[in-house]
Design a protein around this motif. Sequence first.
Motif, PDB file in Angstrom:
ATOM      1  N   GLY A   6       0.832  -1.197   0.000  1.00 26.97           N
ATOM      2  CA  GLY A   6       0.000   0.000   0.000  1.00 26.97           C
ATOM      3  C   GLY A   6       0.861   1.240   0.000  1.00 26.97           C
ATOM      4  O   GLY A   6       2.022   1.227  -0.398  1.00 26.97           O
ATOM      5  N   MET A   7       0.293   2.330   0.487  1.00 26.83           N
ATOM      6  CA  MET A   7       1.018   3.593   0.546  1.00 26.83           C
ATOM      7  C   MET A   7       0.286   4.510   1.517  1.00 26.83           C
ATOM      8  O   MET A   7      -0.876   4.271   1.872  1.00 26.83           O
ATOM      9  N   THR A   8       0.982   5.536   1.968  1.00 25.13           N
ATOM     10  CA  THR A   8       0.400   6.468   2.939  1.00 25.13           C
ATOM     11  C   THR A   8      -0.943   6.985   2.456  1.00 25.13           C
ATOM     12  O   THR A   8      -1.904   7.103   3.231  1.00 25.13           O
ATOM     13  N   GLU A   9      -1.026   7.285   1.165  1.00 23.98           N
ATOM     14  CA  GLU A   9      -2.257   7.859   0.604  1.00 23.98           C
ATOM     15  C   GLU A   9      -3.450   6.907   0.662  1.00 23.98           C
ATOM     16  O   GLU A   9      -4.588   7.316   0.420  1.00 23.98           O
ATOM     17  N   LEU A  10      -3.200   5.635   0.990  1.00 22.09           N
ATOM     18  CA  LEU A  10      -4.268   4.631   1.070  1.00 22.09           C
ATOM     19  C   LEU A  10      -4.507   4.174   2.501  1.00 22.09           C
ATOM     20  O   LEU A  10      -5.208   3.194   2.727  1.00 22.09           O
ATOM     21  N   SER A  11      -3.899   4.819   3.451  1.00 22.79           N
ATOM     22  CA  SER A  11      -4.174   4.652   4.887  1.00 22.79           C
ATOM     23  C   SER A  11      -3.777   3.348   5.555  1.00 22.79           C
ATOM     24  O   SER A  11      -4.328   3.076   6.626  1.00 22.79           O
ATOM     25  N   PRO A  12      -2.889   2.500   5.191  1.00 22.58           N
ATOM     26  CA  PRO A  12      -2.151   2.483   3.943  1.00 22.58           C
ATOM     27  C   PRO A  12      -2.385   1.236   3.096  1.00 22.58           C
ATOM     28  O   PRO A  12      -1.808   1.098   2.038  1.00 22.58           O
ATOM     29  N   VAL A  13      -3.231   0.275   3.558  1.00 22.64           N
ATOM     30  CA  VAL A  13      -3.250  -1.059   2.955  1.00 22.64           C
ATOM     31  C   VAL A  13      -4.105  -1.118   1.687  1.00 22.64           C
ATOM     32  O   VAL A  13      -5.247  -0.651   1.681  1.00 22.64           O
ATOM     33  N   ALA A  14      -3.537  -1.730   0.627  1.00 19.11           N
ATOM     34  CA  ALA A  14      -4.280  -1.957  -0.621  1.00 19.11           C
ATOM     35  C   ALA A  14      -4.461  -3.448  -0.891  1.00 19.11           C
ATOM     36  O   ALA A  14      -5.547  -3.895  -1.239  1.00 19.11           O
ATOM     37  N   THR A  15      -3.390  -4.220  -0.768  1.00 19.70           N
ATOM     38  CA  THR A  15      -3.467  -5.660  -1.024  1.00 19.70           C
ATOM     39  C   THR A  15      -2.796  -6.426   0.104  1.00 19.70           C
ATOM     40  O   THR A  15      -1.938  -5.893   0.825  1.00 19.70           O
ATOM     41  N   LEU A  16      -3.180  -7.698   0.236  1.00 19.83           N
ATOM     42  CA  LEU A  16      -2.599  -8.575   1.246  1.00 19.83           C
ATOM     43  C   LEU A  16      -2.252  -9.918   0.617  1.00 19.83           C
ATOM     44  O   LEU A  16      -3.053 -10.483  -0.132  1.00 19.83           O
ATOM     45  N   LEU A  17      -1.063 -10.400   0.925  1.00 21.01           N
ATOM     46  CA  LEU A  17      -0.632 -11.735   0.515  1.00 21.01           C
ATOM     47  C   LEU A  17      -0.613 -12.595   1.775  1.00 21.01           C
ATOM     48  O   LEU A  17       0.202 -12.390   2.665  1.00 21.01           O
ATOM     49  N   HIS A  18      -1.533 -13.534   1.854  1.00 20.54           N
ATOM     50  CA  HIS A  18      -1.770 -14.275   3.079  1.00 20.54           C
ATOM     51  C   HIS A  18      -0.729 -15.375   3.309  1.00 20.54           C
ATOM     52  O   HIS A  18      -0.001 -15.766   2.385  1.00 20.54           O
ATOM     53  N   PRO A  19      -0.669 -15.904   4.535  1.00 24.45           N
ATOM     54  CA  PRO A  19       0.318 -16.953   4.830  1.00 24.45           C
ATOM     55  C   PRO A  19       0.244 -18.145   3.879  1.00 24.45           C
ATOM     56  O   PRO A  19       1.279 -18.656   3.436  1.00 24.45           O
ATOM     57  N   ALA A  20      -0.968 -18.604   3.545  1.00 22.36           N
ATOM     58  CA  ALA A  20      -1.090 -19.749   2.643  1.00 22.36           C
ATOM     59  C   ALA A  20      -0.525 -19.439   1.264  1.00 22.36           C
ATOM     60  O   ALA A  20       0.003 -20.331   0.587  1.00 22.36           O
ATOM     61  N   ASP A  21      -0.605 -18.175   0.842  1.00 19.91           N
ATOM     62  CA  ASP A  21      -0.069 -17.788  -0.460  1.00 19.91           C
ATOM     63  C   ASP A  21       1.450 -17.965  -0.507  1.00 19.91           C
ATOM     64  O   ASP A  21       2.021 -18.213  -1.573  1.00 19.91           O
ATOM     65  N   HIS A  22       2.097 -17.818   0.647  1.00 23.23           N
ATOM     66  CA  HIS A  22       3.555 -17.943   0.690  1.00 23.23           C
ATOM     67  C   HIS A  22       4.018 -19.377   0.453  1.00 23.23           C
ATOM     68  O   HIS A  22       5.203 -19.606   0.206  1.00 23.23           O
ATOM     69  N   ASP A  23       3.094 -20.319   0.547  1.00 27.23           N
ATOM     70  CA  ASP A  23       3.452 -21.714   0.280  1.00 27.23           C
ATOM     71  C   ASP A  23       3.488 -22.028  -1.214  1.00 27.23           C
ATOM     72  O   ASP A  23       3.966 -23.088  -1.618  1.00 27.23           O
ATOM     73  N   ASN A  24       2.953 -21.109  -2.013  1.00 23.15           N
ATOM     74  CA  ASN A  24       2.923 -21.291  -3.464  1.00 23.15           C
ATOM     75  C   ASN A  24       4.091 -20.525  -4.082  1.00 23.15           C
ATOM     76  O   ASN A  24       4.099 -19.294  -4.068  1.00 23.15           O
ATOM     77  N   PRO A  25       5.084 -21.229  -4.635  1.00 22.93           N
ATOM     78  CA  PRO A  25       6.260 -20.537  -5.186  1.00 22.93           C
ATOM     79  C   PRO A  25       5.908 -19.487  -6.234  1.00 22.93           C
ATOM     80  O   PRO A  25       6.626 -18.492  -6.379  1.00 22.93           O
TER      81      PRO A  25
END
Length: 515
Positions: A307-326
């Motif tokens: 994200g960025m400051t202008e978005l307060s700040p979060v825009a997207t999230l990559l979850h723990p399960a996603d980290h298991d997918n190379p």
Amino acid sequence: MYLTQSLHRNVQQRPDRPATIFGGRTRTFAESADRIARLAGALSSLGVARGDRVGILALNSDRYHEYLFAVPWIGAAVNPVNIRWSPAEISYSLVESDTRILFVDDTFAPMIPALRQQFPGLATIIFCGEGAVPDGALAYEDLVSSNDPIEDTRTGGDELVGVFYTGGTTGHPKGVMLSHTNLLTSAIGSLASGQFISPLGRLLHAAPMFHLADIASWTAGNLVGSTHVIVPMFTPAGVMKAIAEHAATDALLVPTMIQMLVDDPAIGDFDLSSLDHLVYGASPISVALLERARKVFPSAGFTQAYGMTELSPVATLLHPADHDNPELRRAAGRAAPHVEVRIVDPDDNEVDRGVVGEVVVRGDSVMLGYWNRPDDTAAAIRDGWMHTGDGGRMDENGYVFIVDRIKDMIITGGENVYSAEVENALAGHPAVAACAVIGVPDEEWGERVHAVVVLLPETSATEDEIRAHCKSLIAGYKSPRSVEFVDALPMSGAGKILKRELRKQYWDTAAHQVS
């Protein structure tokens, strides 16, 4: 919605639960709320009115936590100052935002004369440190003890809650105006993902509290009744000690901090198994670092927040399960529950999946605008969409992959090269601890791809070895044509690499310039 709402609820439901732990001090929600109400009374007696800006220049502390609540308690707006700035840069932000009251701690008290000289309008200094009170400053604890608590104004909604100056990675910082709704929308949306912060957990603050990333986690923590475990600033020893001693369950770090932790020879001396959630941002995490960090924090789920400051700040999230997918480890995640995300062309038309364009975001977390910069605001927010300036692509499942800052794209021999792709290749070399890729002037190619590399301790690599490694992973035109070895990379207060500092020596005397 209003920022102090969570404080009232926590006092009502769990008054004796620790709200803050800092050094040898532990304060309950009831104690903290009483001090906040008294500090708000002190600010009111000093003439702070609704909408006024109140600054703070300090390391992390429990008093920083109280400041963040006390200022909106009276309807005023916070201005957390970047602790890495020079007096001139700090004065610029204070003057531009007309911030006339400033909290200062021991570390930054020596700056007070210079700040007063450069900004005569700085009427009041409140010393929030532990040592002797500087001449002409008011003592924080005296203000708290000598003032009666006042009623919360319960200011909220679209009212200004703070002016947050950007880190300046792409040029002169701008004051981002955020509302109560902005901050709370981002926090609630992030919590709705279920992978952000533990309910009734212990939230470690090691990232600088002036930065919106930490303020965002602070806001979310307040909503779920977190105890704030606060260390003055990030050090590997301080973080390891705080997690082990206080059984911290949640932490926000950037990859450079995680790298420093896993590299620390004392890492095996501490029990870090209490950590359930580790949120990181500023950049993706390399596969090698992720695997090492998982061994250090065996119980933690890793979540990337983009994200960025202008978005307060979060825009997207990559979850723990996603980290298991190379295939997803280089992604920034998918749109958080509170926003829409698109990839658009220069005419703001959404592009096909897989095509690189600009990342734009819409939702109630989009800033009110830039302080006193209507033209910049209009350029950034068009039809409700915040234009991030980041180049990215989106796959068929909605995962966003950031390829570069749009203005950081390198054009070499007519080909577009995104530095993130080259950096990913560099990071795979076993001797590379950190790296940054920039475009530098080249008579033949216009720009050439240049790598700045920090090597791991007790390792070595040559320019030819680095280039050959990259060419085995990416196209030849994308691979670095030159490599520079340095001891450290310049960092912003948020842990982002300051590429403009790396470019200076190459572009300041060039016939044409990039910023």
